[in-house]
Design a protein around this motif. Sequence first.
Motif, mmCIF file in Angstrom:
data_model
loop_
_atom_site.group_PDB
_atom_site.id
_atom_site.type_symbol
_atom_site.label_atom_id
_atom_site.label_comp_id
_atom_site.label_asym_id
_atom_site.label_seq_id
_atom_site.Cartn_x
_atom_site.Cartn_y
_atom_site.Cartn_z
ATOM 1 N N ALA A 1 0.858 -1.122 0.074
ATOM 2 C CA ALA A 1 0.049 0.110 0.009
ATOM 3 C C ALA A 1 0.786 1.437 0.304
ATOM 4 C CB ALA A 1 -0.751 -0.091 1.064
ATOM 5 N N ILE A 2 0.324 2.333 -0.434
ATOM 6 C CA ILE A 2 1.057 3.460 -0.370
ATOM 7 C C ILE A 2 0.136 4.614 0.373
ATOM 8 C CG2 ILE A 2 2.037 3.309 -2.776
ATOM 9 C CD1 ILE A 2 -0.076 4.935 -4.068
ATOM 10 N N ASP A 3 1.042 5.651 0.741
ATOM 11 C CA ASP A 3 0.334 6.597 1.581
ATOM 12 C C ASP A 3 -0.194 7.918 0.534
ATOM 13 O OD1 ASP A 3 2.665 8.001 0.909
ATOM 14 O OD2 ASP A 3 3.666 7.868 2.923
ATOM 15 N N PHE A 4 -0.622 8.996 1.119
ATOM 16 C CA PHE A 4 -1.094 9.828 0.173
ATOM 17 C C PHE A 4 0.013 10.637 -0.691
ATOM 18 C CE2 PHE A 4 0.137 12.266 3.882
ATOM 19 C CZ PHE A 4 0.638 13.347 3.572
ATOM 20 N N ARG A 5 1.187 10.248 -0.326
ATOM 21 C CA ARG A 5 2.359 10.979 -1.085
ATOM 22 C C ARG A 5 2.842 9.920 -2.180
ATOM 23 N NH1 ARG A 5 3.939 12.307 4.194
ATOM 24 N NH2 ARG A 5 3.677 14.555 4.683
ATOM 25 N N GLY A 6 2.420 8.787 -1.951
ATOM 26 C CA GLY A 6 2.947 7.690 -2.979
ATOM 27 C C GLY A 6 3.891 6.698 -2.708
ATOM 28 N N ASN A 7 4.160 6.757 -1.156
ATOM 29 C CA ASN A 7 5.406 6.107 -0.625
ATOM 30 C C ASN A 7 4.628 4.836 0.084
ATOM 31 O OD1 ASN A 7 7.117 7.948 -1.497
ATOM 32 N ND2 ASN A 7 6.547 9.382 0.437
ATOM 33 N N GLU A 8 5.367 3.615 -0.180
ATOM 34 C CA GLU A 8 5.132 2.515 0.571
ATOM 35 C C GLU A 8 5.348 2.676 1.938
ATOM 36 O OE1 GLU A 8 7.481 -0.680 -1.185
ATOM 37 O OE2 GLU A 8 6.296 -0.704 -2.748
ATOM 38 N N TYR A 9 4.467 2.149 2.865
ATOM 39 C CA TYR A 9 4.676 2.498 4.195
ATOM 40 C C TYR A 9 4.596 0.992 5.085
ATOM 41 C CZ TYR A 9 -0.520 2.410 4.700
ATOM 42 O OH TYR A 9 -1.607 2.322 4.458
ATOM 43 N N LYS A 10 5.032 1.254 6.277
ATOM 44 C CA LYS A 10 5.108 0.039 7.291
ATOM 45 C C LYS A 10 3.811 0.343 8.483
ATOM 46 C CE LYS A 10 9.631 -1.707 6.798
ATOM 47 N NZ LYS A 10 11.087 -1.925 7.436
ATOM 48 N N TYR A 11 3.435 -0.552 8.880
ATOM 49 C CA TYR A 11 2.558 -0.504 10.285
ATOM 50 C C TYR A 11 3.527 -0.061 11.397
ATOM 51 C CZ TYR A 11 -1.393 -2.367 7.784
ATOM 52 O OH TYR A 11 -2.277 -2.732 6.855
ATOM 53 N N THR A 12 3.178 0.730 12.094
ATOM 54 C CA THR A 12 4.084 1.190 13.555
ATOM 55 C C THR A 12 4.278 0.091 14.301
ATOM 56 O OG1 THR A 12 2.142 2.203 14.308
ATOM 57 C CG2 THR A 12 3.574 3.798 12.939
ATOM 58 N N TRP A 13 3.260 -0.664 14.487
ATOM 59 C CA TRP A 13 3.280 -1.888 15.394
ATOM 60 C C TRP A 13 4.070 -3.009 14.705
ATOM 61 C CZ3 TRP A 13 -1.261 0.646 13.520
ATOM 62 C CH2 TRP A 13 -2.094 -0.293 12.677
ATOM 63 N N GLY A 14 4.357 -2.853 13.625
ATOM 64 C CA GLY A 14 5.124 -4.006 12.906
ATOM 65 C C GLY A 14 4.607 -5.243 12.630
ATOM 66 N N SER A 15 3.356 -5.387 12.491
ATOM 67 C CA SER A 15 2.842 -6.488 12.214
ATOM 68 C C SER A 15 1.594 -6.390 11.256
ATOM 69 C CB SER A 15 2.287 -7.364 13.364
ATOM 70 O OG SER A 15 1.645 -7.005 14.229
ATOM 71 N N GLN A 16 0.697 -7.437 10.879
ATOM 72 C CA GLN A 16 -0.359 -7.158 9.930
ATOM 73 C C GLN A 16 -1.566 -6.586 11.041
ATOM 74 O OE1 GLN A 16 -0.696 -7.451 6.328
ATOM 75 N NE2 GLN A 16 1.407 -7.011 7.354
ATOM 76 N N GLN A 17 -1.745 -7.333 12.084
ATOM 77 C CA GLN A 17 -2.460 -7.198 12.960
ATOM 78 C C GLN A 17 -1.943 -6.547 14.292
ATOM 79 O OE1 GLN A 17 -5.991 -9.992 13.940
ATOM 80 N NE2 GLN A 17 -5.048 -10.009 16.219
ATOM 81 N N GLU A 18 -2.868 -5.297 14.658
ATOM 82 C CA GLU A 18 -2.549 -4.742 15.551
ATOM 83 C C GLU A 18 -2.181 -5.560 16.894
ATOM 84 O OE1 GLU A 18 -4.944 -1.359 16.748
ATOM 85 O OE2 GLU A 18 -5.537 -1.086 14.472
ATOM 86 N N GLY A 19 -1.040 -4.830 17.553
ATOM 87 C CA GLY A 19 -0.346 -5.704 18.697
ATOM 88 C C GLY A 19 0.835 -6.243 18.710
ATOM 89 N N GLY A 20 1.256 -6.020 17.319
ATOM 90 C CA GLY A 20 2.871 -6.283 17.233
ATOM 91 C C GLY A 20 3.163 -7.655 16.876
ATOM 92 N N PRO A 21 4.139 -7.823 16.107
ATOM 93 C CA PRO A 21 4.712 -9.093 15.636
ATOM 94 C C PRO A 21 4.681 -10.334 16.947
ATOM 95 C CG PRO A 21 6.392 -7.407 15.118
ATOM 96 C CD PRO A 21 5.559 -6.884 16.121
ATOM 97 N N THR A 22 4.127 -11.353 16.128
ATOM 98 C CA THR A 22 3.856 -12.557 17.098
ATOM 99 C C THR A 22 4.205 -13.903 16.356
ATOM 100 O OG1 THR A 22 2.083 -13.585 18.490
ATOM 101 C CG2 THR A 22 1.461 -12.597 16.407
ATOM 102 N N LEU A 23 4.558 -14.780 17.376
ATOM 103 C CA LEU A 23 4.537 -16.137 17.102
ATOM 104 C C LEU A 23 3.913 -16.814 18.250
ATOM 105 C CD1 LEU A 23 8.364 -16.649 15.708
ATOM 106 C CD2 LEU A 23 6.221 -16.692 14.289
#
Length: 812
Positions: A415-437
């Motif tokens: 996905a791109i932001d309104f400027r056209g740049n790819e971006y990451k989630y600040t929590w670091g995973s697809q679902q909120e809550g952070g990376p998990t195993l």
Amino acid sequence: MDSNFTISFFLLLLLAGVPTLSAQQTEPESFNISGIIEDENGNVLIGASVTASNLYQSENTQSDSKGNYQLKNLQAGIFLLEIRKDNFIAHHQIAVNSKNLEHNITINTSENELSEVYLQAQSFKSKMEKKGFALNVVETGEASIRNIQTNELLNTTVGVKIRQNGGLGSRAEYSLNGLSGSAVRIFIDGIPISTFGSSYNLNSIPPSMIERIEVYKGVVPGHLADDALGGAINIVLNKQSSEIINASVSYGSFNTFQTNLNGLYRFDNSGFTVKASAFHNYSDNDYEVSGRSVVVTGLGGQQTPITARRFNDAYRSTGGTVQLGYTDIKWADQFFVGFTGSDDYKEVQHGAFMTIMPYEGRFLESDATLANLIYHKKDLFTAGLDVNITGYYGKRNRQVNDTVPWAYSWSGERAIDFRGNEYKYTWGSQQEGGPTLAKINRNVASIRTGLAYAINDNHKILANHVYSGIDREDSDELQSVLENTFLGTRDLHKNILSLTYELNAFDDRLKTNVFGKYYQQKSISVDPEIQRNSDGSRQIVDDVVSSNKKYEGYGFAASYELSSTITLLTSAEKAVRLPNETEIFGNDGDNVVANASINPEQSNNYNLGLKLGTFNLKKHRFNASTNLFTRNIKDRIGLPIETSLNVDEELIVYVNQGSGTSKGIDAQFSYTYNNNFGFNFNVSRFDLKIENRGVEIDVPNTPFLTMNGSLRYSFKNLIQKNSRLNLFYTMYFTDEFSYLVPQGSNTVGDDFFKVPQQLAQDLGLSYTFPNQNFVMSFDVKNIFDKPVYDNLSVQKPGRAFYLKLNYSINKF
């Protein structure tokens, strides 16, 4: 495991040793029926199903490659023989007295008109459905040779609606008369299917392995002994002791591949029997989706609706069962020890709802390894005393893998932001809550024990007990050692006892069943925490939260035959449904949050039914039935009553919605002509209302009107002599419903949350080759490629094509 499991397990081992003792007792005399099955031209029929049944006993087998069949261990009495081959059916009435019988059978496949005996005798299915319960018995003969999954077969049953979040491998819920989720219990031979975990589900069991499916609506008999509030579905597996091997493989749209193999071999001299089955399923599930959430966000935040393919939804499952033991010997009708193993892999495309930001790289892995013991014996120690024991014990694990930080759009690209740049989630995973195993390890046990004693032909007493236990530990490899030290444990133990009395009177025209149930559930949550002592030092202590809840329930079922073709049925139950593990402790893999304060739900259930038929007019046969029902529910468990503010949440939580009422009607009709043409139709209409904040509302995310219909036509001797071509048509209608509570007549935007009226139609054919061992089938699902939705408006697959090959060896 706790003391309940220990006691139950030792009882199981003790009773497993009963065969040695019972061998010393005087066995009631039993007899065999054997013979050859031929058609009107003298050709032997291979793989014909033969069932001998009366009020107290039912045995079945299949004819071998020479047309021979044998039914063993029949007690003296009058039996109805039901002979089935493809769409042919015949019935013979036969008396078993003082010796083994030879009874040869000829089926007139050109006409197959039923004799007068059939007008007076009843099939095993008909007898079960006339015991007073709101029960449908689903037979699997035709489905076993087609590319039909068990869930699809259930979905055509009156009053049953399968709620599934997508394609193959997606989470499914079973709705009976509007009550769904854990209010409906699923069993495999009386064992809760939850014991086996997500990697072993109903779609992992091909119809060819199933003898019948029993669907109890509202009122569940005592012998199933579980906390089923809205009903129960019991899968009864084939228990025939004749040698057989069946293999099938299918391939179709979305790179869907399914195969299964099952077989049985019995050594006649010793009775030693080997049973084995295996399955493998795979699908990319890359079908097209569209709708309000399927968009691509461009520069400036502009959202453009698109039609996209799901790209993170693949599914794979593999498993099998091996059982060794003895069948049809003096000390046991069945005695098996065995092992069941399975594992699956499931990619997760989105959360509970389809949102504008799908997942990429989030997936689940599950596995289960279970040892099992089965012991069944009729007339143990004395005539009329039957015992059934089934136990499973083992491990079940599940892991959530979510470590990809990049955001994705429905195009499958980042996905791109309104400027056209790819971006990451600040929590670091697809679902909120952070990376998990995150991993959940479980020790599981389920032991079912049943005793039944027939005092005489009119009176019978049954006692049943089921224990289910789960010891659960959570961990996460991405957390530090210190954080994993503070992860808690979750234990859940359940005992359910039932006592039943059955009475038959007035020459079996009146049948009654009265039962009582006792429910006990204990849950324990242990969470380590740091406690500061009075001297200022700190220590790790366990914060223990436990509950031990006990409830009672009771009910009855009764039926009265006004004539051989008109039967009145009624049943009622005070039912209790205890919260399950997911509802209490949550489950990250299914996006479910824990709710330790959730209460059991209770309901007073009532049914009143009428069965008409079967009527036989020359080559015409038809029957009909209807059932009125009401469910008065307290503390209904379900998803929160949604508002427009939370329909895009990734996570869900189960809550007590409040008190409510479900009431409605089921009706079904079936017709056959000359066993070549068949028509079936059923309809279910109900209202499900609940009191929410003092206002009575329709429960959202619930379809209130469903209809199913099917047509079948058969051609004999097409292309080759003794071959058969069957054509099938099936339709599924679901009326419009909303997953948002109506906001009032003057509001706008309600249509945004409505699931539109749906009509899905399937076509299929199967061709049986002359040797009767090989069947080829071809199916087209959703032939007009209509959008089909289900839970929370998650879209299901469109038009799809499947080819299936099925091969059987019935004697070797």
